[in-house]
Design a protein around this motif. Sequence first.
Motif, PDB file in Angstrom:
ATOM      1  N   LEU A 299      16.449 -24.265  20.890  1.00  0.00           N
ATOM      2  CA  LEU A 299      17.758 -24.109  20.280  1.00  0.00           C
ATOM      3  C   LEU A 299      18.862 -24.565  21.229  1.00  0.00           C
ATOM      4  CD1 LEU A 299      19.505 -23.087  17.940  1.00  0.00           C
ATOM      5  CD2 LEU A 299      19.409 -20.804  18.962  1.00  0.00           C
ATOM      6  N   ALA A 300      18.728 -24.171  22.504  1.00  0.00           N
ATOM      7  CA  ALA A 300      19.720 -24.600  23.490  1.00  0.00           C
ATOM      8  C   ALA A 300      19.709 -26.115  23.664  1.00  0.00           C
ATOM      9  CB  ALA A 300      19.445 -23.914  24.827  1.00  0.00           C
ATOM     10  N   LYS A 301      18.507 -26.678  23.634  1.00  0.00           N
ATOM     11  CA  LYS A 301      18.391 -28.133  23.755  1.00  0.00           C
ATOM     12  C   LYS A 301      19.068 -28.830  22.576  1.00  0.00           C
ATOM     13  CE  LYS A 301      14.892 -31.766  23.578  1.00  0.00           C
ATOM     14  NZ  LYS A 301      13.452 -32.047  23.462  1.00  0.00           N
ATOM     15  N   SER A 302      18.833 -28.315  21.361  1.00  0.00           N
ATOM     16  CA  SER A 302      19.449 -28.929  20.180  1.00  0.00           C
ATOM     17  C   SER A 302      20.975 -28.844  20.255  1.00  0.00           C
ATOM     18  CB  SER A 302      18.937 -28.241  18.911  1.00  0.00           C
ATOM     19  OG  SER A 302      17.537 -28.367  18.803  1.00  0.00           O
ATOM     20  N   ARG A 303      21.465 -27.664  20.676  1.00  0.00           N
ATOM     21  CA  ARG A 303      22.926 -27.523  20.801  1.00  0.00           C
ATOM     22  C   ARG A 303      23.483 -28.445  21.884  1.00  0.00           C
ATOM     23  NH1 ARG A 303      23.371 -20.877  20.577  1.00  0.00           N
ATOM     24  NH2 ARG A 303      22.913 -20.651  18.342  1.00  0.00           N
ATOM     25  N   PHE A 304      22.743 -28.555  22.984  1.00  0.00           N
ATOM     26  CA  PHE A 304      23.202 -29.419  24.064  1.00  0.00           C
ATOM     27  C   PHE A 304      23.239 -30.879  23.630  1.00  0.00           C
ATOM     28  CE2 PHE A 304      21.831 -32.234  27.535  1.00  0.00           C
ATOM     29  CZ  PHE A 304      22.946 -32.140  28.352  1.00  0.00           C
TER      30      PHE A 304
ATOM     31  N   ALA B  85      23.478 -32.012  20.578  1.00  0.00           N
ATOM     32  CA  ALA B  85      24.551 -32.214  19.612  1.00  0.00           C
ATOM     33  C   ALA B  85      25.903 -32.320  20.315  1.00  0.00           C
ATOM     34  CB  ALA B  85      24.561 -31.068  18.601  1.00  0.00           C
ATOM     35  N   THR B  86      26.097 -31.452  21.320  1.00  0.00           N
ATOM     36  CA  THR B  86      27.350 -31.512  22.083  1.00  0.00           C
ATOM     37  C   THR B  86      27.452 -32.824  22.853  1.00  0.00           C
ATOM     38  OG1 THR B  86      27.330 -29.111  22.311  1.00  0.00           O
ATOM     39  CG2 THR B  86      28.718 -30.344  23.837  1.00  0.00           C
TER      40      THR B  86
END
Length: 516
Positions: free
Chosen positions: A261-266, A268-269
């Motif tokens: 999840l953190a990877k996906s958010r990162f 996307a950012t």
Amino acid sequence: MKSQASDSIGDTIAINRRRAERRRELARSVRDIRSRLGAPENRQSTFEHERQHLFADTRINAAFAAPLLALIVAAISSLWVSPQFMGAWFLVTICTHFLMVVISHSYEKAPSDQKVRVVWRRRFTAGDLIYGCSWAMFFLMPERIGSGEGLVIFHFATLLIVIAMNTMQSANLPKCLLASTLPITFVVTFSFLQQSSAVHYTLAAMAIGAQGFFLILGNQLLKNANTMLEYRADKDHLIAELETANSVSDEARRRAEAANLAKSRFLATMSHELRTPLNAILGFSEIMKDEVLGPMTNKNYRSYAEDIHGSGEHLLNLINEILDLSRIEAGRHELHEESIYLHDVVAECGTMMKVRAKAKSIALHHAHQADLPRVWADERAVRQVILNLMSNAVKFTPVGGEVRVNLGPTSDGGQYVSIRDNGPGIPEEEIPTVLEAFGQGSHAIKSAEQGTGLGLSIVQALVSMHDGKFTIKSKLGQGTEVIVSLPPSRNMNYAAETNQSPAVAAAQQNKTARSA
């Protein structure tokens, strides 16, 4: 919103705390079992409490069987002994028997911390001694005149039955077994030896032999009980190990999900928040270095603008490669396959790399076999593979070197692209490192060559999506050769010969390779 977020964080912390406590408890259980199983000399004492439980459970289950035997013995003995004596003996025996049953019930109901006390073993031993003495009293009952040998035979048969019964009940505690059987054997043997006939001497010897036999039998029953308890401990050990492994697996899965999840958010950012300012940096720095709005009087400013533009391009390439690799690993990278000429893609990539090769005076040679058929592949992906490999070859080839690109058919009917340089080469032990994401060889680190270490990872992934093979051949000081080969199922001639569409032929070829 803030309160909901804080509540969610608090719940997560509480869940994690409970999971941590459970893991610690399981770890303690595993350590206890391992320490117990790892000390064979202490196993008998370790299983003492378990055997006490088996002893008490056996006595409780036999609460009505033993009184029934005593009643039968008392009734039959009335033929040779006064009923008043037999009635008194029967009451004493029943009382001692139920005394043991009460002690066993009290033990089962006692808390776990009290069961480990030595006083319970003493109570069991004392109770069995009293119980054995009560049966021994039976063989001391005064007989009527003229009883004959019938009572003697009945005494011996009763001896065997009672000792066998007590052996079955008390085998789990050796001291209790001796306390419940030795008084009976001693009294019977002494009684037989008081007679002067050969029959009585023979029965006395047989009584001693029967005692020895049942002691051996009790010892075997004790070993069987210990073996059963050892198997149970092994089972508990395995269950604890499985619980620990399951807990660790759950924790690892939770962390992996959180990391994903953190990877996906990162990502996307990174895709939005970094690309947006980068476009402005690249655009304005390009205007400044090209002096679109007028010349710069200070040459240092122009050099700074060129550095800014180059660094921005490097950062943008890094972002694009990370996003490409992430999409491939997540299975979201789709191939748009079509019929293409592989040599056309290679020639186009060679044209794009001529400027960089010329800047380092590197000779770029391109050769391919004529009349190569089309292949079924994603042109953009193939171009990215060839560009990455040619870029690496030019990057690590020294000034004045050469890079050779060869294209031809493979022995099994596919096609290959070979890119060879005469650079410093890669040590054999470093090849797995350079194939990993962000991996770089020692030469790249020493020479501080600009790169992300993702190029070969992306190449491997794209070639694998085409069911192809990627190979590196390198010797230190002799250069490096990378080979990309596509399977025959990607060859359009293969699809025509099998009367299948290229996509179906490629899928079947891949399925056959996996099954093999």
